[in-house]
Write an enzyme that holds these catalytic residues in place. Structure first.
Site, PDB file in Angstrom:
ATOM      1  N   SER A   9      -6.805  -0.933  10.371  1.00  0.00           N
ATOM      2  CA  SER A   9      -7.289  -2.130   9.681  1.00  0.00           C
ATOM      3  C   SER A   9      -8.696  -2.476  10.135  1.00  0.00           C
ATOM      4  CB  SER A   9      -6.353  -3.298  10.000  1.00  0.00           C
ATOM      5  OG  SER A   9      -6.918  -4.537   9.642  1.00  0.00           O
ATOM      6  N   ILE A  27       0.840  -1.198   0.000  1.00  0.00           N
ATOM      7  CA  ILE A  27       0.000   0.000   0.000  1.00  0.00           C
ATOM      8  C   ILE A  27       0.876   1.251   0.000  1.00  0.00           C
ATOM      9  CG2 ILE A  27      -1.869   1.231   1.177  1.00  0.00           C
ATOM     10  CD1 ILE A  27      -2.610  -1.522   2.443  1.00  0.00           C
ATOM     11  N   TYR A  81      -2.229  -8.927  16.272  1.00  0.00           N
ATOM     12  CA  TYR A  81      -2.064  -7.906  15.231  1.00  0.00           C
ATOM     13  C   TYR A  81      -3.185  -6.873  15.303  1.00  0.00           C
ATOM     14  CZ  TYR A  81      -2.695  -5.714  10.694  1.00  0.00           C
ATOM     15  OH  TYR A  81      -2.916  -4.779   9.699  1.00  0.00           O
ATOM     16  N   LYS A 133      -3.441  -2.601  16.543  1.00  0.00           N
ATOM     17  CA  LYS A 133      -4.094  -1.491  15.833  1.00  0.00           C
ATOM     18  C   LYS A 133      -5.062  -0.748  16.764  1.00  0.00           C
ATOM     19  CE  LYS A 133      -2.256  -2.108  11.703  1.00  0.00           C
ATOM     20  NZ  LYS A 133      -1.322  -1.121  11.132  1.00  0.00           N
TER      21      LYS A 133
END
Length: 339
Positions: free
Chosen positions: A124, A12, A148, A152
């Site tokens: 995310s 990205i 993970y 975030k």
């Protein structure tokens, strides 16, 4: 106006660098290349015929990070850098917490020191966890299913607390759904290390002959064909969303979270069919057990980004498949042969 892009060599990140350069920004990239390749940035510079200043450093190296801010007149930061594999985060949670959270804290401390208070953060849709209500709005209670995703959530909270302590910050938290596709040139695209975690690079690697068959995790979900439905977004649309969010962060203080998706869902089998139509290839697949934590349907509610910074995804599943296949055929081994 110089924009610092952390993790700018990633999938990205490098697409966003193109959009920033084309929008007239100067781009500076920090990347330790642990999960990316310098070649991606070389190709960005070739495509745009513009230069990027690149620093091969780790964000946990506070002294080197400080030097980047001393040497450049940075106006804002787009923060992509971090570890991102869900399965790996379950196996090595401490590594994920240290890398993702501490690097963000060091980054924000350095930004504050140098009076840079405009930030776009790469979050995310994993922050939503196992929610059955779709489409998912930004107001849904956050509940990640793995380390993970929890990093975030924690980083989002840290940034909210930072804003609470100093309302002169302008920040956008961008919650991506499922980015796929590649730049239309075929020069930059998704280049995972090892076995792909995501659907599209797995499909393209099967199509090019690098893997025998696609593994489909479950066909007994309450969906039209039994396979999971996801909101896939073209990586170029996603990159353009970062530029729009940056413009807002540069002109208005505050902190807001935004979904970046299409609001449309496709099942795994529908994506396979769309890819077969775009590529002319047959994709052999095998149905295996569901993965723990996978939900039946995940779709973004996307009205907030359109309302607040006039962004909407415009590319459909056909373009996503076509561009992903174009990248894979031009780069059968990804960037690896260029190193």
């Amino acid at each position: 106006m110089a924009i610092l892009v952390t993790g700018g060599a990633g999938f990205i990140g490098c697409h966003t660098c193109i959009e920033l350069l084309q929008a007239g920004y100067e781009v500076i990239v920090i990347d330790n290349f642990s999960n990316s390749y310098p070649e991606s940035l070389n190709r960005v510079m070739d495509l745009t015929e513009q230069k990027i200043r690149i620093y091969d450093i780790d964000l946990l190296d506070k002294s080197s990070l400080d030097t980047v801010f001393i040497e450049n007149n940075i106006e804002a930061v787009i923060h992509f850098a971090g570890l991102k594999a869900v399965g790996e985060s379950v196996a090595f949670p401490l590594t994920y917490y240290q890398t993702n959270i501490m690097s963000t804290i060091y980054l924000c401390e350095t930004m504050k020191k140098h009076h840079v208070k405009n930030l776009v953060f790469s979050s995310s849709a994993t922050v939503y966890g196992n929610t059955e209500k779709v489409p998912i709005s930004e107001e849904v209670r956050l509940s990640a299913m793995n380390p993970y995703g929890r990093t975030k959530i924690m980083i989002e909270q840290i940034l909210k607390d930072l804003y609470q302590s100093d309302p002169s910050w302008g920040m956008a938290l961008l919650r991506y759904f499922n980015p796929i596709g590649a730049h239309p040139s075929g020069e930059i695209g998704e280049n995972p290390n090892g076995i792909p975690n995501n659907l599209m690079p797995y499909i393209t690697q099967v199509a090019i002959g690098l893997r025998e068959e696609l593994m489909i995790f479950g066909n007994d979900y309450p969906t039209k064909d039994g396979t999971g439905i996801r909101d896939y977004i073209h990586v170029v649309d996603l990159a353009k969303g970062h530029v729009k969010a940056l413009e807002k962060a540069l002109t208005k203080t505050g902190i807001e979270a935004y979904n970046l998706g299409t609001g449309k869902g496709y099942s795994v089998l529908e994506v396979v069919a769309a890819f077969e139509a775009a590529s002319g290839k047959v994709i052999p697949y095998k149905i295996v057990d569901r993965r723990p934590g996978d939900v039946a349907i995940s779709l973004a509610k996307v009205t907030k980004a359109k309302r607040e910074f006039d962004w909407i995804a415009t590319r459909g599943i056909e373009e996503m498949c076509r561009d992903a296949w174009n990248w894979q055929t031009k780069n059968p081994q990804g960037y690896k042969l260029m190193e």
